[in-house]
Design a protein around this motif. Structure first.
Motif, mmCIF file in Angstrom:
data_model
loop_
_atom_site.group_PDB
_atom_site.id
_atom_site.type_symbol
_atom_site.label_atom_id
_atom_site.label_comp_id
_atom_site.label_asym_id
_atom_site.label_seq_id
_atom_site.Cartn_x
_atom_site.Cartn_y
_atom_site.Cartn_z
ATOM 1 N N VAL A 53 0.794 -1.045 -0.199
ATOM 2 C CA VAL A 53 0.065 0.163 0.040
ATOM 3 C C VAL A 53 0.911 1.080 0.358
ATOM 4 C CG1 VAL A 53 -1.762 -1.189 1.532
ATOM 5 C CG2 VAL A 53 -0.191 -0.050 2.510
ATOM 6 N N THR A 54 0.412 2.119 -0.173
ATOM 7 C CA THR A 54 1.496 3.360 -0.332
ATOM 8 C C THR A 54 0.516 4.641 0.243
ATOM 9 O OG1 THR A 54 -0.565 4.293 -2.159
ATOM 10 C CG2 THR A 54 1.899 3.257 -2.617
ATOM 11 N N ALA A 79 -1.993 0.407 10.067
ATOM 12 C CA ALA A 79 -2.412 1.388 10.309
ATOM 13 C C ALA A 79 -3.289 2.136 9.477
ATOM 14 C CB ALA A 79 -1.248 2.454 11.012
ATOM 15 N N ALA A 80 -2.582 2.391 8.366
ATOM 16 C CA ALA A 80 -2.793 3.198 7.416
ATOM 17 C C ALA A 80 -4.041 2.711 6.408
ATOM 18 C CB ALA A 80 -2.013 2.809 5.531
ATOM 19 N N ASP A 81 -4.090 1.261 6.477
ATOM 20 C CA ASP A 81 -5.805 0.955 5.768
ATOM 21 C C ASP A 81 -6.906 1.332 6.524
ATOM 22 O OD1 ASP A 81 -4.844 -0.357 3.697
ATOM 23 O OD2 ASP A 81 -4.453 -2.437 4.530
ATOM 24 N N VAL A 86 -11.130 5.601 8.828
ATOM 25 C CA VAL A 86 -11.719 6.183 9.708
ATOM 26 C C VAL A 86 -12.057 7.371 9.041
ATOM 27 C CG1 VAL A 86 -10.820 7.435 11.992
ATOM 28 C CG2 VAL A 86 -10.841 5.302 11.295
ATOM 29 N N PHE A 87 -11.022 7.616 8.068
ATOM 30 C CA PHE A 87 -11.648 9.485 7.551
ATOM 31 C C PHE A 87 -11.954 9.031 6.336
ATOM 32 C CE2 PHE A 87 -7.254 9.990 8.939
ATOM 33 C CZ PHE A 87 -7.188 11.567 9.873
ATOM 34 N N THR A 88 -12.354 7.958 5.643
ATOM 35 C CA THR A 88 -13.713 7.897 4.835
ATOM 36 C C THR A 88 -14.790 7.842 5.767
ATOM 37 O OG1 THR A 88 -12.322 6.322 3.398
ATOM 38 C CG2 THR A 88 -14.364 6.322 3.311
ATOM 39 N N GLY A 89 -14.936 7.373 6.963
ATOM 40 C CA GLY A 89 -16.480 7.193 7.901
ATOM 41 C C GLY A 89 -16.346 9.000 7.656
ATOM 42 N N GLU A 110 -2.561 12.500 4.134
ATOM 43 C CA GLU A 110 -2.375 11.381 3.004
ATOM 44 C C GLU A 110 -2.815 9.733 3.387
ATOM 45 O OE1 GLU A 110 1.040 11.441 2.410
ATOM 46 O OE2 GLU A 110 1.354 13.426 2.862
ATOM 47 N N THR A 111 -3.923 10.261 4.089
ATOM 48 C CA THR A 111 -4.732 8.335 3.823
ATOM 49 C C THR A 111 -5.388 8.757 2.700
ATOM 50 O OG1 THR A 111 -5.934 9.148 5.712
ATOM 51 C CG2 THR A 111 -4.506 8.104 6.072
#
Length: 112
Positions: A53-54, A79-81, A86-89, A110-111
């Motif tokens: 993942v990036t 943690a990145a996923d 969380v930020f999408t939620g 970043e996410t």
């Protein structure tokens, strides 16, 4: 797109590697003149198939920019996923009481 070399480099460096977009382009499409959003989406998919993942999630189109490539099944990759979820939620009204935008502005950048 063969990112086997990058996958091995990430594994050797304990699940994280900082690389330039120029390096990514070299393995993804060496004959292309420039990176595009469409090519970057294909790159993200190919990296995911390699278990990577990036950060940032949306890759920059400038070859001068650097990104982090993480092993998806590592603590950092998970943690990145999780932060992306969380930020999408947050975008659909969840987690509003956590004040994520203020507390974690760089992570938000970043996410997503």
């Amino acid at each position: 797109m063969d990112f086997t070399v990058l996958a091995h480099a990430v594994e050797v460096d304990h699940g994280i590697k900082r690389v330039s977009m120029r390096f990514i382009k070299k393995y993804a499409a060496p004959t292309r003149m420039r990176l595009s959003s469409e090519l970057n989406a294909e790159i993200v998919k190919a990296l995911r198939e390699q278990g990577l993942v990036t950060l940032p999630r949306t890759l920059p189109t400038s070859e001068e920019d650097f990104i982090f490539v993480l092993q998806a099944d590592s603590v950092l990759g998970e943690a990145a996923d999780l932060s992306a979820m969380v930020f999408t939620g947050r975008g659909i009204g969840m987690f509003t009481e956590l004040d994520l935008d203020t507390r974690f502005p760089k992570l938000l950048e970043e996410t997503l």
